[in-house]
Design an enzyme around this catalytic site. Structure first.
Site, PDB file in Angstrom:
ATOM      1  CE1 TYR A 255      -3.782  -2.333   0.170  1.00  0.00           C
ATOM      2  CE2 TYR A 255      -2.340  -3.531   1.658  1.00  0.00           C
ATOM      3  CZ  TYR A 255      -3.449  -3.487   0.855  1.00  0.00           C
ATOM      4  OH  TYR A 255      -4.222  -4.583   0.722  1.00  0.00           O
TER       5      TYR A 255
ATOM      6  CG  ASP B  66     -10.612 -15.412   3.853  1.00  0.00           C
ATOM      7  OD1 ASP B  66      -9.675 -15.991   4.439  1.00  0.00           O
ATOM      8  OD2 ASP B  66     -10.458 -14.387   3.165  1.00  0.00           O
TER       9      ASP B  66
ATOM     10  CE  LYS C 226      -2.791 -12.188   6.884  1.00  0.00           C
ATOM     11  NZ  LYS C 226      -3.993 -11.872   6.113  1.00  0.00           N
TER      12      LYS C 226
ATOM     13  CE1 TYR D 167      -7.269  -6.741   2.016  1.00  0.00           C
ATOM     14  CE2 TYR D 167      -6.617  -8.760   3.136  1.00  0.00           C
ATOM     15  CZ  TYR D 167      -6.358  -7.770   2.204  1.00  0.00           C
ATOM     16  OH  TYR D 167      -5.228  -7.826   1.457  1.00  0.00           O
TER      17      TYR D 167
HETATM   18  C1  PLP Z   1      -4.391 -11.715   4.665  1.00  0.00           C
HETATM   19  C2  PLP Z   1      -5.703 -12.167   4.235  1.00  0.00           C
HETATM   20  C3  PLP Z   1      -5.945 -12.539   2.899  1.00  0.00           C
HETATM   21  C4  PLP Z   1      -4.909 -12.412   1.808  1.00  0.00           C
HETATM   22  O1  PLP Z   1      -3.797 -13.233   2.010  1.00  0.00           O
HETATM   23  P1  PLP Z   1      -2.415 -12.866   1.282  1.00  0.00           P
HETATM   24  O2  PLP Z   1      -1.509 -13.991   1.630  1.00  0.00           O
HETATM   25  O3  PLP Z   1      -1.968 -11.547   1.830  1.00  0.00           O
HETATM   26  O4  PLP Z   1      -2.703 -12.781  -0.177  1.00  0.00           O
HETATM   27  C5  PLP Z   1      -7.210 -13.012   2.585  1.00  0.00           C
HETATM   28  N1  PLP Z   1      -8.177 -13.115   3.514  1.00  0.00           N
HETATM   29  C6  PLP Z   1      -7.972 -12.794   4.802  1.00  0.00           C
HETATM   30  C7  PLP Z   1      -9.061 -12.974   5.798  1.00  0.00           C
HETATM   31  C8  PLP Z   1      -6.732 -12.280   5.209  1.00  0.00           C
HETATM   32  O5  PLP Z   1      -6.547 -11.927   6.481  1.00  0.00           O
END
Ligand code: PLP
Length: 429
Positions: free
Chosen positions: A21, A250, A279, A153
């Site tokens: 960013y 997610d 992550k 997100y």
């Molecule tokens: C960080 C994150 C993503 C994206 O993952 P990247 O490895 O940064 O592409 C997607 N969804 C959630 C909930 C996240 O916290």
């Protein structure tokens, strides 16, 4: 001997290197990290009187076991001696197979099949492709939109951006260009029947065009660090089943214990059709993510006109990342991780309680290993970060939020320090 001094590094960084960013050329001066061990980042030079910082961010929520961990190092070096990578088309190997089998074992029951990706955003792309292709295969190509709630997100590539909060978030610029998805209001913290009814209605009304509902369960992370009642996940599951819509969780931020259950879906005992992990999957060592799906989804895709999932990243199933991920999962599950996360939760509650009385603080909330101080104004990043560094802690506030998601191995003394730094950053910012 290092080739560049910190001053030189920063000049080259500003001139040539994009940061997350960030503008180009860069306008802020990132701290130069020389090495990291345990919960500490070691800087290349002293900053505000500190050469080492306790990492309150777990490197964007991934380094749950801390840095330079002997078990993870050993897994990486052992695998490095065999092969760091081979292509995954036509070849397979133990680290990837072992990881996939392990993920199936520890995730909710219907999830049986694993697609290994190179980042969280890609895993969301794959999840969306799976869902759209499932309906296409079943002769329902009109079912191609997604529904989510505001405040979410899901990553920075195209499909994930389309389900991030469309306003005030990071991707506002692309409204009108991105696929137009359906948005419910952001979920209230507590269960409200009227909100649940709204969700059900929206799903019912748009069932003909909806491929899937995608949400972050229980905790919305980078969209605003908000928590909501797990009961909403049951509402979503029921409405999706009733109206023939797939459900995607997610769990990239919430997976591997962060909220107190191994996966946040566990707070509601609800299983999705598709789940994204990332992550903390590799304990923060290497980039890898995974998209899991049920047999229903996989079989649906396989019945289609194009009976394959046309996705295959070059570094798919990377053996080095997979070996470390296996070791990281074993390390987590081989200890009383629930006790550790509870310990963090108690420490964060105690340590952040006082912050509620600071001027400009709107809310303080804690769940599992997540502590959030929300201000009534946008944080002054430079001032807040500097205040935390003076306390010997690394924090990265955003918008109106000063927060911490410390490594699980953070001891009580360091945790208290992190809490002091959050308070100092909130007061300064
Ligand atoms: C960080 C994150 C993503 C994206 O993952 P990247 O490895 O940064 O592409 C997607 N969804 C959630 C909930 C996240 O916290």
């Amino acid at each position: 001997m290092p080739e560049f001094g910190p001053e030189e590094l920063r000049a080259l960084d500003r001139a040539h290197v994009w940061h997350p960013y960030g503008p180009m050329p860069g306008r802020s001066d990132p701290l130069v990290v020389e090495s990291a061990s345990g919960v500490r980042l070691r800087l290349a030079e002293e900053v505000h009187g500190q050469r080492e910082l306790v990492d309150g961010m777990s490197s964007w929520w991934s380094a749950v076991h801390g840095y330079n961990h002997p078990v993870l190092n050993e897994a990486a070096t052992a695998q490095l001696g065999r092969m760091s990578h081979v292509m995954f088309g036509g070849l397979t190997h133990e680290p990837a197979v072992r990881l996939a089998a392990r993920l199936v074992e520890i995730t909710p029951e219907p999830l049986r099949h694993v697609f290994l990706c190179d980042s969280g955003s890609v895993s969301v792309e794959v999840a969306v492709k799976m869902c759209l292709q499932y309906w296409r295969s079943l002769g329902r190509p009109a079912k191609q939109r997604l529904l989510t709630w505001r405040g979410g997100y899901h990553g920075d590539t195209w499909q994930p951006m389309s389900v991030c909060d469309p306003e005030g978030g990071m991707h506002e610029l692309w409204q009108g260009v991105l696929p137009r998805q359906l948005f419910a209001e952001a979920p209230p913290a507590d269960y409200e029947e009227s909100y649940a009814r709204g969700l059900r209605d929206l799903i019912a009304r748009h069932a003909d065009e909806l491929a899937a509902v995608i949400v972050e369960p229980v905790v919305q992370g980078a969209g605003g660090m908000r928590f909501h009642s797990p009961e909403y996940l049951r509402v979503l599951r029921q409405a999706c089943d009733e109206h023939g819509v797939l459900l995607v969780f997610d769990e990239i931020a919430t997976g591997f214990g962060r909220t107190g259950t191994l996966f946040a879906a566990g707070h509601a005992d609800v299983a999705p059709d598709v789940m994204c992990l990332g992550k903390a999957l590799t304990g923060g060592y290497l980039t890898m993510a995974a998209t899991l799906c049920s047999s229903k989804v996989a079989e649906g895709i396989s019945r289609g006109e194009v009976p394959v999932l046309a996705h295959g990243p070059t570094f798919m199933g990377n053996p080095l990342a997979a070996a470390v991920a296996c070791a990281s999962i074993d390390l987590l599950l081989g200890q009383d991780w629930q006790r550790e996360v509870r310990r963090l939760e108690t420490g964060l509650r105690d340590g952040l309680a006082e912050a509620a009385d600071l001027p400009g603080v709107k809310d303080v909330r804690v769940l599992g290993g997540i502590g959030v101080v929300q201000l009534d104004h946008d944080v002054d990043m430079a001032a807040a970060t500097a205040a935390a560094v003076r306390e010997g802690v690394w924090l990265r506030p955003f918008r109106d939020l000063v927060y911490t998601m410390p490594p699980y191995v953070t001891d009580d003394e360091d945790l208290a320090r992190v809490c002091r730094a959050v308070g100092a950053a909130a007061a300064a910012g």
